[in-house]
Design a protein around this motif. Structure first.
Motif, PDB file in Angstrom:
ATOM      1  N   ASP A  22      40.301 -12.836 -35.468  1.00  0.00           N
ATOM      2  CA  ASP A  22      40.372 -12.113 -34.194  1.00  0.00           C
ATOM      3  C   ASP A  22      40.565 -13.079 -33.030  1.00  0.00           C
ATOM      4  OD1 ASP A  22      40.055  -9.726 -35.492  1.00  0.00           O
ATOM      5  OD2 ASP A  22      37.908  -9.526 -35.049  1.00  0.00           O
ATOM      6  N   GLY A  23      39.932 -14.247 -33.103  1.00  0.00           N
ATOM      7  CA  GLY A  23      40.110 -15.248 -32.057  1.00  0.00           C
ATOM      8  C   GLY A  23      41.540 -15.751 -31.995  1.00  0.00           C
ATOM      9  N   ALA A  24      42.149 -15.931 -33.160  1.00  0.00           N
ATOM     10  CA  ALA A  24      43.545 -16.376 -33.211  1.00  0.00           C
ATOM     11  C   ALA A  24      44.472 -15.292 -32.682  1.00  0.00           C
ATOM     12  CB  ALA A  24      43.920 -16.742 -34.643  1.00  0.00           C
ATOM     13  N   ARG A  25      44.229 -14.059 -33.049  1.00  0.00           N
ATOM     14  CA  ARG A  25      45.072 -12.948 -32.590  1.00  0.00           C
ATOM     15  C   ARG A  25      45.035 -12.810 -31.076  1.00  0.00           C
ATOM     16  NH1 ARG A  25      43.911  -7.848 -33.931  1.00  0.00           N
ATOM     17  NH2 ARG A  25      46.100  -7.224 -33.826  1.00  0.00           N
ATOM     18  N   ALA A  26      43.900 -13.118 -30.480  1.00  0.00           N
ATOM     19  CA  ALA A  26      43.773 -13.011 -29.025  1.00  0.00           C
ATOM     20  C   ALA A  26      44.648 -14.027 -28.300  1.00  0.00           C
ATOM     21  CB  ALA A  26      42.306 -13.195 -28.623  1.00  0.00           C
ATOM     22  N   ILE A  27      44.985 -15.116 -28.989  1.00  0.00           N
ATOM     23  CA  ILE A  27      45.813 -16.165 -28.395  1.00  0.00           C
ATOM     24  C   ILE A  27      47.301 -15.859 -28.534  1.00  0.00           C
ATOM     25  CG2 ILE A  27      46.498 -18.599 -28.691  1.00  0.00           C
ATOM     26  CD1 ILE A  27      43.552 -19.119 -29.503  1.00  0.00           C
ATOM     27  N   LEU A  28      47.675 -15.172 -29.620  1.00  0.00           N
ATOM     28  CA  LEU A  28      49.087 -14.960 -29.932  1.00  0.00           C
ATOM     29  C   LEU A  28      49.656 -13.780 -29.146  1.00  0.00           C
ATOM     30  CD1 LEU A  28      48.772 -15.423 -33.791  1.00  0.00           C
ATOM     31  CD2 LEU A  28      49.744 -17.074 -32.161  1.00  0.00           C
ATOM     32  N   PRO A  29      50.878 -13.922 -28.611  1.00  0.00           N
ATOM     33  CA  PRO A  29      51.499 -12.813 -27.873  1.00  0.00           C
ATOM     34  C   PRO A  29      51.936 -11.693 -28.816  1.00  0.00           C
ATOM     35  CG  PRO A  29      53.005 -14.676 -28.010  1.00  0.00           C
ATOM     36  CD  PRO A  29      51.701 -15.148 -28.566  1.00  0.00           C
ATOM     37  N   SER A  30      51.598 -10.475 -28.459  1.00  0.00           N
ATOM     38  CA  SER A  30      51.992  -9.294 -29.250  1.00  0.00           C
ATOM     39  C   SER A  30      51.635  -9.455 -30.722  1.00  0.00           C
ATOM     40  CB  SER A  30      53.496  -9.023 -29.097  1.00  0.00           C
ATOM     41  OG  SER A  30      53.859  -8.867 -27.746  1.00  0.00           O
ATOM     42  N   ALA A  31      50.415  -9.870 -30.988  1.00  0.00           N
ATOM     43  CA  ALA A  31      49.988 -10.120 -32.365  1.00  0.00           C
ATOM     44  C   ALA A  31      49.882  -8.825 -33.153  1.00  0.00           C
ATOM     45  CB  ALA A  31      48.646 -10.847 -32.371  1.00  0.00           C
ATOM     46  N   GLY A  32      50.347  -8.868 -34.403  1.00  0.00           N
ATOM     47  CA  GLY A  32      50.249  -7.726 -35.293  1.00  0.00           C
ATOM     48  C   GLY A  32      48.993  -7.797 -36.132  1.00  0.00           C
ATOM     49  N   ALA A  33      48.885  -6.874 -37.061  1.00  0.00           N
ATOM     50  CA  ALA A  33      47.722  -6.834 -37.945  1.00  0.00           C
ATOM     51  C   ALA A  33      47.736  -8.030 -38.889  1.00  0.00           C
ATOM     52  CB  ALA A  33      47.724  -5.540 -38.741  1.00  0.00           C
ATOM     53  N   PRO A  34      46.590  -8.649 -39.143  1.00  0.00           N
ATOM     54  CA  PRO A  34      46.545  -9.775 -40.084  1.00  0.00           C
ATOM     55  C   PRO A  34      46.859  -9.317 -41.505  1.00  0.00           C
ATOM     56  CG  PRO A  34      44.334  -9.098 -39.451  1.00  0.00           C
ATOM     57  CD  PRO A  34      45.272  -8.331 -38.580  1.00  0.00           C
ATOM     58  N   GLN A  35      47.521 -10.192 -42.241  1.00  0.00           N
ATOM     59  CA  GLN A  35      47.883  -9.912 -43.631  1.00  0.00           C
ATOM     60  C   GLN A  35      47.262 -11.004 -44.502  1.00  0.00           C
ATOM     61  OE1 GLN A  35      52.164  -9.898 -43.283  1.00  0.00           O
ATOM     62  NE2 GLN A  35      52.148  -8.208 -41.817  1.00  0.00           N
ATOM     63  N   TRP A  36      46.228 -10.632 -45.234  1.00  0.00           N
ATOM     64  CA  TRP A  36      45.515 -11.627 -46.032  1.00  0.00           C
ATOM     65  C   TRP A  36      46.346 -12.022 -47.248  1.00  0.00           C
ATOM     66  CZ3 TRP A  36      41.407 -14.397 -44.651  1.00  0.00           C
ATOM     67  CH2 TRP A  36      40.659 -13.943 -43.563  1.00  0.00           C
ATOM     68  N   LEU A  37      46.523 -13.327 -47.435  1.00  0.00           N
ATOM     69  CA  LEU A  37      47.196 -13.867 -48.607  1.00  0.00           C
ATOM     70  C   LEU A  37      46.188 -14.218 -49.692  1.00  0.00           C
ATOM     71  CD1 LEU A  37      49.634 -16.211 -46.639  1.00  0.00           C
ATOM     72  CD2 LEU A  37      50.105 -13.899 -47.496  1.00  0.00           C
ATOM     73  N   VAL A  43      45.661 -16.495 -44.328  1.00  0.00           N
ATOM     74  CA  VAL A  43      46.030 -15.237 -43.688  1.00  0.00           C
ATOM     75  C   VAL A  43      47.255 -15.451 -42.807  1.00  0.00           C
ATOM     76  CG1 VAL A  43      44.487 -15.609 -41.696  1.00  0.00           C
ATOM     77  CG2 VAL A  43      45.141 -13.272 -42.350  1.00  0.00           C
ATOM     78  N   ASP A  44      48.157 -14.483 -42.829  1.00  0.00           N
ATOM     79  CA  ASP A  44      49.300 -14.440 -41.918  1.00  0.00           C
ATOM     80  C   ASP A  44      48.963 -13.564 -40.724  1.00  0.00           C
ATOM     81  OD1 ASP A  44      51.108 -16.047 -43.247  1.00  0.00           O
ATOM     82  OD2 ASP A  44      52.213 -14.396 -44.180  1.00  0.00           O
ATOM     83  N   ILE A  45      49.344 -14.026 -39.539  1.00  0.00           N
ATOM     84  CA  ILE A  45      49.248 -13.198 -38.339  1.00  0.00           C
ATOM     85  C   ILE A  45      50.633 -13.143 -37.696  1.00  0.00           C
ATOM     86  CG2 ILE A  45      48.091 -12.789 -36.147  1.00  0.00           C
ATOM     87  CD1 ILE A  45      45.850 -14.645 -37.105  1.00  0.00           C
ATOM     88  N   PRO A  46      51.347 -12.026 -37.837  1.00  0.00           N
ATOM     89  CA  PRO A  46      52.667 -11.920 -37.213  1.00  0.00           C
ATOM     90  C   PRO A  46      52.524 -11.745 -35.701  1.00  0.00           C
ATOM     91  CG  PRO A  46      52.073  -9.855 -38.270  1.00  0.00           C
ATOM     92  CD  PRO A  46      50.969 -10.823 -38.594  1.00  0.00           C
ATOM     93  N   PHE A  47      53.512 -12.248 -34.977  1.00  0.00           N
ATOM     94  CA  PHE A  47      53.518 -12.061 -33.526  1.00  0.00           C
ATOM     95  C   PHE A  47      54.944 -12.211 -33.015  1.00  0.00           C
ATOM     96  CE2 PHE A  47      53.122 -16.599 -34.090  1.00  0.00           C
ATOM     97  CZ  PHE A  47      53.735 -17.201 -32.990  1.00  0.00           C
ATOM     98  N   GLU A  48      55.142 -11.909 -31.743  1.00  0.00           N
ATOM     99  CA  GLU A  48      56.469 -11.987 -31.145  1.00  0.00           C
ATOM    100  C   GLU A  48      56.518 -13.133 -30.138  1.00  0.00           C
ATOM    101  OE1 GLU A  48      59.102 -10.171 -32.083  1.00  0.00           O
ATOM    102  OE2 GLU A  48      57.781  -9.328 -33.621  1.00  0.00           O
ATOM    103  N   GLY A  49      57.596 -13.917 -30.221  1.00  0.00           N
ATOM    104  CA  GLY A  49      57.755 -15.035 -29.305  1.00  0.00           C
ATOM    105  C   GLY A  49      59.004 -14.892 -28.465  1.00  0.00           C
ATOM    106  N   PRO A  50      59.163 -15.759 -27.479  1.00  0.00           N
ATOM    107  CA  PRO A  50      60.338 -15.690 -26.607  1.00  0.00           C
ATOM    108  C   PRO A  50      61.606 -16.092 -27.347  1.00  0.00           C
ATOM    109  CG  PRO A  50      59.098 -17.681 -26.170  1.00  0.00           C
ATOM    110  CD  PRO A  50      58.275 -16.883 -27.138  1.00  0.00           C
TER     111      PRO A  50
END
Length: 302
Positions: A22-37, A43-50
């Motif tokens: 959750d701490g990592a998701r708060a840093i990432l822009p437009s973070a998606g749901a975590p996907q546990w590997l 864990v993968d955390i998808p997000f959108e970048g410029p």
């Protein structure tokens, strides 16, 4: 641009939980749901970048994630989501796919390990040129029986945890795997076979009457030859740069690491870790599978 941040632990020391994620998701822009590997390990955390998303953007995000991570033993890899699963894998051998430097172990048999190991360390840090350093160390082995190599392989050389799973899983998904070393074919042939690499390339120690003559066949396979091998194999398989994965720990690996689609400094010397696009400081070699988005239940063990 669709991106992914992968948080990875050593399986022997899992440190991931929902609070960290959750701490990592708060840093990432437009973070998606975590996907546990793998629970608590990767864990993968998808997000959108410029767009365009450049190297400095990756470093900025990684640095923020590392600051939030604190002292927890968690590696972080940020990259585009596209073409994550690589089709060509090039790996250094000494201190990467195995835990030792083979030439240092050979030198121990003539009582010169501290001296040779000091030269090895300086070469791997990039403080001295690799080629003359290799010639100097090999000269000290003159007269050693070639049979010592078998003893070193049997008693001194240990594969890095996760290496066989990494190679065999990538092979099962169609990748070509090559072990490439500034060390010696007397070792790479055995190590490549044990781990499962389809190809190996290294330097050839010259022998006469069952003994080392203290010389290596020229030209020496060093930094330039490692990079050239990456380019040669990429072109021979008609692959794009993004399709390639490279890992290593020393200065002579940096050329091929920086030219790969995903170049990983694995438990590397400080200058190499600082210059590589990705780094693994805590995980074992399965970290390179998680970085490609493989789940633990997709690993091939055999």
């Amino acid at each position: 641009m669709s991106l992914v941040a992968t948080l990875i632990c050593n399986p022997a020391n899992p440190a991931l939980d929902s609070t960290v994620v959750d701490g990592a998701r708060a840093i990432l822009p437009s973070a998606g749901a975590p996907q546990w590997l793998f629970d608590e390990v990767a864990v993968d955390i998808p997000f959108e970048g410029p767009i365009p998303f450049e190297g400095r953007d990756v470093r900025t995000i990684e640095n923020r994630l590392r600051e939030a991570r604190g002292d927890l033993p968690i590696d972080i890899v940020v990259q585009p989501r596209a073409a994550r699963r690589k089709k060509l894998f090039l790996a250094d051998m000494d201190s990467t796919m195995i835990g030792q430097e083979c030439i240092d172990e050979l030198a121990d048999f003539v009582g010169l390990k501290p001296h040779v190991a000091a030269i090895t360390e300086r070469a791997m840090r990039g403080e001295i040129e690799f080629e003359p350093a290799l010639r100097e160390r090999v000269a000290l082995l003159k007269g050693m029986p070639v049979s010592v190599v078998e003893e070193v392989l049997k008693k001194r050389i240990t594969p890095t945890p996760g290496g066989r799973e990494l190679v065999m899983t990538m092979r099962a998904h169609g990748a070509w795997t090559c072990l490439i070393s500034g060390g010696f074919t007397l070792f790479t042939k055995a190590v490549a076979e044990a781990i499962g690499f389809q190809e190996n390339r290294a330097n050839q120690l010259l022998t006469r009457d069952g003994q080392l003559v203290g010389e290596v066949r020229e030209p020496i396979l060093g930094r330039a030859a490692k990079l050239a091998t990456l380019i040669e194999l990429r072109e021979s398989f008609d692959l794009d740069e993004i399709d390639t994965l490279v890992t290593g720990d020393g200065a002579n690996d940096l050329g091929m690491i920086q030219a790969a689609g995903l170049g990983v400094a694995y438990h590397a010397k400080p200058a190499v870790a600082a210059a590589a696009a990705a780094r693994i400081d805590h995980g074992d070699l399965t970290a390179l599978l998680y970085a490609q988005g493989y789940r633990r239940d997709e690993f091939v063990e055999g």
